[in-house]
Design a protein around this motif. Structure first.
Motif, PDB file in Angstrom:
ATOM      1  N   LEU A  57       0.574  15.165 -10.249  1.00  0.00           N
ATOM      2  CA  LEU A  57       0.494  14.966  -8.429  1.00  0.00           C
ATOM      3  C   LEU A  57       0.028  13.123  -8.628  1.00  0.00           C
ATOM      4  CD1 LEU A  57       1.070  17.911  -6.049  1.00  0.00           C
ATOM      5  CD2 LEU A  57       2.526  16.489  -6.809  1.00  0.00           C
ATOM      6  N   LYS A  58      -1.369  13.730  -9.983  1.00  0.00           N
ATOM      7  CA  LYS A  58      -1.700  12.504  -9.291  1.00  0.00           C
ATOM      8  C   LYS A  58      -1.496  10.847 -10.317  1.00  0.00           C
ATOM      9  CE  LYS A  58      -6.476  10.806 -10.766  1.00  0.00           C
ATOM     10  NZ  LYS A  58      -7.678  11.511 -12.091  1.00  0.00           N
ATOM     11  N   ASN A  59      -0.129  11.771 -11.588  1.00  0.00           N
ATOM     12  CA  ASN A  59       0.499  10.624 -12.547  1.00  0.00           C
ATOM     13  C   ASN A  59       1.535  10.015 -11.776  1.00  0.00           C
ATOM     14  OD1 ASN A  59      -2.295  10.868 -14.157  1.00  0.00           O
ATOM     15  ND2 ASN A  59      -0.441  12.593 -15.804  1.00  0.00           N
ATOM     16  N   LEU A  60       1.851  11.336 -10.924  1.00  0.00           N
ATOM     17  CA  LEU A  60       2.838  10.255  -9.914  1.00  0.00           C
ATOM     18  C   LEU A  60       2.332   9.895  -8.957  1.00  0.00           C
ATOM     19  CD1 LEU A  60       6.032  12.012  -9.543  1.00  0.00           C
ATOM     20  CD2 LEU A  60       5.185  13.257  -7.365  1.00  0.00           C
ATOM     21  N   GLY A  61       1.585   9.201  -8.375  1.00  0.00           N
ATOM     22  CA  GLY A  61       1.176   8.069  -7.628  1.00  0.00           C
ATOM     23  C   GLY A  61       0.639   8.629  -6.714  1.00  0.00           C
ATOM     24  N   ALA A  62       0.985   9.960  -6.061  1.00  0.00           N
ATOM     25  CA  ALA A  62      -0.103  10.669  -3.893  1.00  0.00           C
ATOM     26  C   ALA A  62      -1.190   9.701  -3.883  1.00  0.00           C
ATOM     27  CB  ALA A  62       0.454  12.259  -4.747  1.00  0.00           C
TER      28      ALA A  62
ATOM     29  N   ILE B 299       6.712   9.798  -1.833  1.00  0.00           N
ATOM     30  CA  ILE B 299       5.734   9.978  -2.958  1.00  0.00           C
ATOM     31  C   ILE B 299       4.708  11.413  -2.832  1.00  0.00           C
ATOM     32  CG2 ILE B 299       3.831   9.674  -4.643  1.00  0.00           C
ATOM     33  CD1 ILE B 299       4.940   6.920  -5.544  1.00  0.00           C
ATOM     34  N   GLN B 300       4.687  10.639  -1.322  1.00  0.00           N
ATOM     35  CA  GLN B 300       3.602  12.109  -0.189  1.00  0.00           C
ATOM     36  C   GLN B 300       4.263  13.262   0.125  1.00  0.00           C
ATOM     37  OE1 GLN B 300       0.598   9.590  -1.208  1.00  0.00           O
ATOM     38  NE2 GLN B 300       0.215  10.606   0.413  1.00  0.00           N
ATOM     39  N   LEU B 301       5.119  12.853   0.295  1.00  0.00           N
ATOM     40  CA  LEU B 301       6.321  13.558   0.875  1.00  0.00           C
ATOM     41  C   LEU B 301       7.015  14.329  -0.096  1.00  0.00           C
ATOM     42  CD1 LEU B 301       8.126  14.409   3.565  1.00  0.00           C
ATOM     43  CD2 LEU B 301       9.990  13.233   2.196  1.00  0.00           C
ATOM     44  N   ALA B 302       7.201  14.264  -1.471  1.00  0.00           N
ATOM     45  CA  ALA B 302       7.611  15.222  -2.711  1.00  0.00           C
ATOM     46  C   ALA B 302       5.680  15.656  -3.087  1.00  0.00           C
ATOM     47  CB  ALA B 302       7.362  13.882  -4.113  1.00  0.00           C
ATOM     48  N   ALA B 303       4.790  15.442  -2.553  1.00  0.00           N
ATOM     49  CA  ALA B 303       3.346  16.057  -3.225  1.00  0.00           C
ATOM     50  C   ALA B 303       3.183  16.571  -1.623  1.00  0.00           C
ATOM     51  CB  ALA B 303       2.353  14.888  -3.144  1.00  0.00           C
ATOM     52  N   VAL B 304       3.513  16.806  -0.227  1.00  0.00           N
ATOM     53  CA  VAL B 304       3.714  18.111   0.323  1.00  0.00           C
ATOM     54  C   VAL B 304       4.318  18.942   0.900  1.00  0.00           C
ATOM     55  CG1 VAL B 304       3.979  17.959   2.445  1.00  0.00           C
ATOM     56  CG2 VAL B 304       2.406  16.442   2.356  1.00  0.00           C
ATOM     57  N   ALA B 305       5.256  18.016  -0.105  1.00  0.00           N
ATOM     58  CA  ALA B 305       6.422  19.678  -0.436  1.00  0.00           C
ATOM     59  C   ALA B 305       6.275  20.424  -1.449  1.00  0.00           C
ATOM     60  CB  ALA B 305       8.193  19.055  -0.064  1.00  0.00           C
ATOM     61  N   VAL B 306       5.609  20.493  -2.402  1.00  0.00           N
ATOM     62  CA  VAL B 306       5.133  20.512  -3.478  1.00  0.00           C
ATOM     63  C   VAL B 306       3.677  21.954  -3.321  1.00  0.00           C
ATOM     64  CG1 VAL B 306       4.044  21.034  -5.766  1.00  0.00           C
ATOM     65  CG2 VAL B 306       5.958  19.188  -5.351  1.00  0.00           C
ATOM     66  N   THR B 307       2.812  21.377  -1.928  1.00  0.00           N
ATOM     67  CA  THR B 307       1.452  21.804  -2.280  1.00  0.00           C
ATOM     68  C   THR B 307       2.111  23.396  -1.043  1.00  0.00           C
ATOM     69  OG1 THR B 307       0.489  19.694  -2.452  1.00  0.00           O
ATOM     70  CG2 THR B 307      -0.336  22.146  -1.120  1.00  0.00           C
ATOM     71  N   ILE B 308       3.077  22.947  -0.003  1.00  0.00           N
ATOM     72  CA  ILE B 308       3.814  24.144   0.674  1.00  0.00           C
ATOM     73  C   ILE B 308       3.925  25.072  -0.060  1.00  0.00           C
ATOM     74  CG2 ILE B 308       4.958  23.968   2.797  1.00  0.00           C
ATOM     75  CD1 ILE B 308       4.434  21.636   3.577  1.00  0.00           C
ATOM     76  N   VAL B 309       5.303  24.476  -0.998  1.00  0.00           N
ATOM     77  CA  VAL B 309       5.464  25.732  -1.583  1.00  0.00           C
ATOM     78  C   VAL B 309       4.613  26.326  -2.210  1.00  0.00           C
ATOM     79  CG1 VAL B 309       7.609  26.467  -3.402  1.00  0.00           C
ATOM     80  CG2 VAL B 309       7.981  24.162  -1.640  1.00  0.00           C
ATOM     81  N   TYR B 310       4.274  26.085  -3.175  1.00  0.00           N
ATOM     82  CA  TYR B 310       3.155  26.742  -3.897  1.00  0.00           C
ATOM     83  C   TYR B 310       1.920  27.328  -3.363  1.00  0.00           C
ATOM     84  CZ  TYR B 310       0.400  27.866  -7.485  1.00  0.00           C
ATOM     85  OH  TYR B 310      -0.611  28.873  -8.545  1.00  0.00           O
TER      86      TYR B 310
END
Lengths: 442, 113
Positions: A185-190, A388-399
């Motif tokens: 997620l860091k590499n993604l730019g979140a 990007i923020q939305l993606a990081a949030v979604a991933v965290t929520i699901v995991y």
């Protein structure tokens, strides 16, 4: 000529010390450690440490008095247990460089984590272990936040196992993804300056899951549970506010302008959110309340956390004013509609506030504040960072959702998570700890 | 006139209050007390020092009623407080010679309701 023995020793000692100093200077020459930065990060670590006892009193004041020690004990034991977990495996799992699921055990027992040399990927001007102990305090407070969801009804043994598993299998991997060297997620730019996703969304979602699966307190549908000591909660919230300067401004990892920005916007957002919640109370419930005001302050601190190093005061005021609106709706409308017993609103404040903060970072972030950051939607008109923020949030929520559920089920199968009805009626202080917080007679 | 005194489990107070309201008994005084009946007390340990048989927290209700309200008051308390376990508490019914409402100087049955 007679020279006294003591003078001789002093002279020799001086020569030896000088030689040793030169020798040490020749060989290791620790690269560019900044004493100011190091001092600030160590102080910040101590500030963040104080947040966990602060949280204990914030939560403790909100439960019935028969459960006061239960809450304090859970928080304080997290402080102790995770301090050990962190230096043995936690830090390595979260921060050892790796592009995989987590960091692995390369730094097991702090092996290779220097007390002199920095680890430049994380903090180039402070000793590596200063960064480690600062991060330890984050790893401690995050599982402590979840306590609010299952307060007044969880067995202590189950709580302990749940917490250690959750810290290891949920917190450590997510911390690695967002902050760790090679984290995806860091590499993604979140952007997550001080832990909006890692700490607050993560703990908030875990809170929602545990509240859903452990079920309501037996009294929940019969009568409203009044806080047993709001002054404790106010004290706790004040300690959280104070400690949060370390949490956010310390996350600059240096005594510099970025830390100053984080400090200022942290205070500003907390203030705006406290006023905002008090106003909502005034409008919708007739009177501004103390509990509403401190809930707002904490919500504001949560929301500014991911944004503290990327937004200025205008953004901070907007983030603060709005977070109270979202959290107010979550705890006073949605929670009752959906009927789950998130007893102290760990999800309602940390989950919702954390999600808003992470998304708001994608709206208000500005490169004029932090060139290493990005320009948000409202600054550049470009929604790239927001997505990007939305993606990081979604991933965290699901995991966090799945991970917490699995761990909960495992613990429930091993020891049973919930106390029985009689124990719940008597209270956790007496049934889990053989103590009571307050006496009636001497 | 009777004075009904009930010692109940603290966590049953809300149910008892509900039942009393349903039975149209609205005037009660509640206090917090410590007590010890057949229910064995709890164990407390402070730095290894063990204390057993401690007094338990109970709630005490006092309700002054006219004769025709006595049974329904007792029934309401029983219904709200009963769990079937030791420690549910007791109800005492006492004769009440006099009652004065301070605001109006009313006396006796008039003053109770």
């Amino acid at each position: 000529m007679k020279i006294s023995a003591s003078k001789l020793i002093v002279c020799m000692g001086f020569l030896f010390a000088t030689a040793a100093f030169c020798f040490a200077g020749d060989i290791s020459a620790p690269p560019k450690i900044d004493s100011g930065d190091t001092a600030w990060v160590l102080i910040s670590a101590a500030l963040v440490m104080l947040m966990t006892p602060g949280l204990a009193f914030f939560y403790g004041g909100l439960v019935r008095r028969k459960n006061m020690l239960g809450v304090l004990m859970q928080c304080l034991v997290i402080l102790a247990a995770l301090s050990i977990q962190w230096v043995l495996i936690g830090y390595s799992l979260a921060f050892a460089p790796s592009s995989g699921f987590w960091g692995g055990l390369k730094w097991f027992g702090l092996n290779g984590v220097s007390i002199y040399a920095p680890y430049t990927d994380y903090a180039p001007t402070i000793p590596h272990q200063a960064f480690m102990i600062f991060q330890a305090m984050f790893a401690i407070i995050t599982p402590a936040l979840i306590i609010g969801a299952f307060a007044e009804r969880m067995k202590f043994s189950a709580f302990l196992i749940f917490t250690l598993l959750w810290a290891t299998f949920v917190y450590d991997p997510v911390a690695h993804w967002v902050w760790g060297s090679g984290g995806w997620l860091k590499n993604l730019g979140a952007l997550d300056f001080a832990g909006g996703t890692v700490v607050h969304i993560n703990a908030g979602i875990a809170a929602l899951v545990t509240a859903l699966v452990i079920g309501k307190r037996t009294c929940y549908d019969k009568y409203a549970v009044a806080p047993h000591n709001l002054p404790f909660s106010v004290l706790g919230a004040a300690l959280l506010w104070f400690g949060w300067f370390g949490f956010n401004a310390g996350s600059a990892l240096g005594a510099n302008g970025l830390a100053v920005n984080a400090f200022v916007v942290t205070n500003t957002a907390a203030a705006a959110a406290a006023l905002s919640w008090a106003l909502l109370d005034w409008i919708f419930n007739g009177k501004p309340t103390m509990l509403g005001t401190i809930s707002g302050a904490v919500a504001g601190l949560v929301a500014i956390t991911p944004a503290a190093g990327f937004v200025g005061v205008t953004g901070a005021i907007a983030i603060g004013l709005l977070v109270s609106v979202f959290c107010f709706i979550a705890v006073s409308v949605v929670k009752h509609k959906l009927g789950y017993d998130d007893s102290l609103d760990a999800f309602g404040v940390h989950g919702i506030g954390g999600i808003w903060g992470a998304l708001a970072t994608g709206l208000f972030a500005s490169k004029t504040v932090n060139p290493a950051g990005a320009d948000g939607l409202f600054v550049s008109g470009n929604g790239h960072q927001f997505l990007i923020q939305l993606a990081a949030v979604a991933v965290t929520i699901v995991y966090a959702f799945v991970g917490t559920l699995v761990i909960y089920k495992i613990v429930d199968a091993i020891v049973g998570v919930r106390v029985n009805e009689e124990q719940e009626a008597i209270g956790l202080d007496l049934t889990q700890h053989n103590e009571r917080a307050y006496t009636m007679l001497e | 006139m009777k004075l009904v005194i009930a010692i109940i489990q603290p966590h049953r107070l809300e149910q008892v209050k509900d039942e009393l309201y349903k039975a149209d008994v609205n005037l009660i005084t509640v206090s917090e007390v410590l007590g010890h009946g057949r229910q064995k007390g709890v164990t407390e340990v402070y730095r290894g020092v063990r204390e057993t048989g401690n007094l338990l927290r109970k709630v005490r209700l006092e309700i002054a009623v006219n004769e025709n309200y006595v049974e329904r008051t007792i029934n309401a308390i029983t219904k709200g407080a009963k769990t079937g376990k030791t420690g549910d508490g007791k109800i005492f019914v006492l004769d009440l010679p006099e009652c004065i409402r301070i605001r109006t100087d009313e006396r006796g049955s008039e003053a109770i309701g």
